[in-house]
Design an enzyme around this catalytic site. Structure first.
Site, PDB file in Angstrom:
ATOM      1  CB  SER A   1     -67.353  -6.264  39.474  1.00 25.30           C
ATOM      2  OG  SER A   1     -68.483  -5.436  39.520  1.00 25.30           O
TER       3      SER A   1
ATOM      4  N   GLY B   1     -68.092   3.307  45.162  1.00 28.82           N
ATOM      5  CA  GLY B   1     -68.750   2.589  46.250  1.00 28.82           C
ATOM      6  C   GLY B   1     -68.199   1.188  46.409  1.00 28.82           C
TER       7      GLY B   1
ATOM      8  CB  SER C   1     -75.756  -5.242  48.352  1.00 29.80           C
ATOM      9  OG  SER C   1     -74.481  -4.640  48.236  1.00 29.80           O
TER      10      SER C   1
ATOM     11  CD  GLN D   1     -71.046  -1.736  46.006  1.00 32.69           C
ATOM     12  OE1 GLN D   1     -71.533  -1.091  46.928  1.00 32.69           O
ATOM     13  NE2 GLN D   1     -70.754  -1.200  44.840  1.00 32.69           N
TER      14      GLN D   1
ATOM     15  CG  ASP E   1     -74.087  -1.107  38.104  1.00 29.00           C
ATOM     16  OD1 ASP E   1     -74.651  -0.547  39.064  1.00 29.00           O
ATOM     17  OD2 ASP E   1     -73.037  -1.750  38.211  1.00 29.00           O
TER      18      ASP E   1
ATOM     19  CE  LYS F   1     -76.671   0.225  42.757  1.00 24.71           C
ATOM     20  NZ  LYS F   1     -75.708  -0.715  43.311  1.00 24.71           N
TER      21      LYS F   1
ATOM     22  NE  ARG G   1     -76.353   5.004  38.321  1.00 25.55           N
ATOM     23  CZ  ARG G   1     -75.406   4.096  38.397  1.00 25.55           C
ATOM     24  NH1 ARG G   1     -75.717   2.820  38.555  1.00 25.55           N
ATOM     25  NH2 ARG G   1     -74.140   4.436  38.306  1.00 25.55           N
TER      26      ARG G   1
HETATM   27  C1  S3P Z   1     -70.794  -4.078  42.375  1.00 28.22           C
HETATM   28  C2  S3P Z   1     -72.029  -4.346  42.859  1.00 28.22           C
HETATM   29  C3  S3P Z   1     -73.203  -3.526  42.583  1.00 28.22           C
HETATM   30  C4  S3P Z   1     -72.989  -2.551  41.428  1.00 28.22           C
HETATM   31  C5  S3P Z   1     -71.642  -1.909  41.455  1.00 28.22           C
HETATM   32  C6  S3P Z   1     -70.545  -2.955  41.440  1.00 28.22           C
HETATM   33  C7  S3P Z   1     -69.678  -4.960  42.750  1.00 28.22           C
HETATM   34  O1  S3P Z   1     -73.526  -2.790  43.735  1.00 28.22           O
HETATM   35  O2  S3P Z   1     -73.979  -1.557  41.425  1.00 28.22           O
HETATM   36  O3  S3P Z   1     -71.470  -1.058  40.337  1.00 28.22           O
HETATM   37  O4  S3P Z   1     -68.625  -4.919  42.100  1.00 28.22           O
HETATM   38  O5  S3P Z   1     -69.843  -5.737  43.714  1.00 28.22           O
HETATM   39  P1  S3P Z   1     -74.465  -3.474  44.877  1.00 28.22           P
HETATM   40  O6  S3P Z   1     -73.916  -4.810  45.109  1.00 28.22           O
HETATM   41  O7  S3P Z   1     -74.369  -2.607  46.087  1.00 28.22           O
HETATM   42  O8  S3P Z   1     -75.835  -3.488  44.264  1.00 28.22           O
END
Ligand code: S3P
Length: 474
Positions: A57, A129, A202, A204, A354, A381, A385
């Protein structure tokens, strides 16, 4: 140094020959061939000390924020996994100068907020993602046209969770059915700041909205009912942005002041706790083991696995707790010991989102039932998963049920039998979880394809073998 710009918007265009652009993306080097791999119970306990690769991340964000800053950002400890290399390639395609100086050592000469250039070709985000969704946020407030695609796993994953809120800032998106990649993006000329309440926990989505807000005037506000990893907020501050975080019941409200001048800043990437999870659980499961993992990131919004394993009776010690690059870091010491089932509450999910496949592996070797609650997000995911973890354990002889969004693993106090080949569905974490399970089962556990491990944990098998694990080609 490129000026911090608000470039005039190029004339509105419809992509003239999308097929031709797609062809050149398809010409990128393909993902390596499938690598069937098998794990067996080692003859001796696992022992030793290791450092896991840099946090995924933080690595993505370091490259992206470096590209949006003025000046040269130096990064130490960058994860050189395929996912992050995709981000590096995308930042280059958008005009940043990204240089690789040696193992983990990278430099990014940024173009300033709003200063990225239109990419000449399709951006291929591979399996990632995080790369795809955060990049949507960046592109949404740049007046340029881009097309994004990914591998078969990423092309199955939902993107509306970012494109819906980002459209409100003035960006336009055209995608395949269901909002899936490939995605065409026409960024806003004069982006509006967003005020968005996250419908799912999330990081992300939160980060995509904040990144779009960098090139919009005024305050961008994200309300998150369940706190998620805050690496974007921390790093934005590190680069000089003003980010206010207020508690709101159990959640948080994050306010970013728009159009900051981001200034290049050095970044030290800690070891990824999500990668440390695999040798950690392996050491818990193999009798007599004692392992230390150095320099692991211990941000509270990432350490739900440690809390859950402690609830299950694991003895985990943190030594030399320190702050590095603005993040808490420590050395984790773990010894084999018996585990018992536990009830893992849903509000812990964002801090270990994760880690459920590997927690489920630990639960399969524990005594009693472990109930992991509120796992709806696991369905979107790198694979579904929830289903795939249950299938992995069932194939290996464990008793598992799915009730709604809860995963129940009924441990017997001894590892399941093993003796199966697990289908990993292009999912690195399923592959590593299965190979860790194979360290404990009487019969070997094989995976159909270990090649996706390269996305997040290059060198996983060699590092595990260094501890004494028995993992090799099937
Ligand atoms: C991440 C957020 C997570 C995680 C991903 C990395 C990030 O996803 O599963 O591996 O770096 O912001 P979500 O925020 O969609 O849950």
């Amino acid at each position: 140094m490129p000026p911090r710009q608000r470039a005039p918007l190029p004339p509105m265009r419809v992509p003239v020959k999308p097929a031709a652009r797609m062809l050149s993306a398809a010409a990128m080097p393909p993902h390596p061939a499938p690598r069937p791999t098998v794990a067996r119970r080692p003859a001796a306990p696992l022992a030793g000390s290791l450092a896991v690769p840099g946090d995924k991340s933080i690595s993505h964000r370091a490259l992206m924020f470096g590209a949006l800053a003025v000046g040269e950002t130096r990064i130490t400890g960058l994860l050189e996994g395929e996912d992050v290399l995709r981000t590096a390639a995308a930042m280059r395609a958008l005009g940043a100068i990204v240089s690789h100086d040696g193992p983990g050592a990278w430099r990014v000469a940024g173009r300033g907020v709003g200063g990225l250039a239109e990419p000449a070709d399709v951006l291929d985000m591979g399996n990632s993602g995080t790369a795809a969704r955060l990049l949507c946020g960046i592109l949404a407030s740049h007046p340029l046209f881009a097309v994004m695609t990914g591998d078969a796993s990423l092309r199955r994953r939902p993107m509306r969770r970012v494109t819906d809120p980002l459209a409100a800032c003035g960006a336009r998106f055209a995608s395949r059915e269901g909002g899936r990649l490939p995605l065409a993006i026409e960024g806003a000329r004069d982006a509006m700041p967003l005020h968005y309440r996250l419908p799912v926990a999330s990081a992300q989505v939160k980060s995509a909205v904040l990144l779009a807000g960098l090139n919009a005037p005024g305050d961008t506000v994200v309300e998150e009912p369940d706190p998620t990893r805050d690496h974007s907020e921390n790093m934005l501050r590190h680069f000089g942005a003003t980010v206010r975080v207020e508690a709101d019941g159990a959640g948080r409200v994050i306010t970013l002041a728009g159009q900051p001048e981001l200034l290049a800043a050095d970044i030290l990437v800690p070891g990824d706790p999500s990668s440390a999870a695999f040798p950690l659980v392996a050491a818990l499961l193999v009798p007599g083991s004692r392992v230390s993992i150095r320099g692991v990131g211990l941000n509270k919004l990432r350490t739900g696995l440690l809390d859950s394993l402690r609830d299950m009776g694991a003895v985990l010690t943190v030594a030399d707790l320190r702050t590095e690059g603005g993040e808490p870091v420590g050395d984790l010491l773990v010894e084999h010991g018996p585990l018992r089932g536990a009830d893992i509450p849903p509000d812990r999910a964002p801090s270990m989102i994760d880690e459920y496949p590997i927690l489920a592996v630990a639960a399969a070797c524990a005594s009693g039932t472990t109930r992991m609650r509120g796992l709806a997000e696991l369905r979107v995911k790198e694979s579904d998963r929830l289903t795939a973890t249950a299938a992995m354990l069932t194939a290996c002889g464990a008793s598992v049920t799915i009730e709604g969004d809860d995963l129940l693993v009924h441990g017997t106090g001894a590892p399941p039998a093993g003796g199966a080949t697990v289908t990993t569905h292009m999912d690195h974490r399923l592959a590593m979880s299965a190979l860790v399970l194979g360290q404990a089962t009487a019969e070997p556990v094989a995976v159909d394809d270990a090649s996706f491990i390269e996305t997040s944990f290059p060198g996983f098998e060699a590092l595990m073998r260094g501890l004494g694990a028995a993992i090799g080609p099937a």
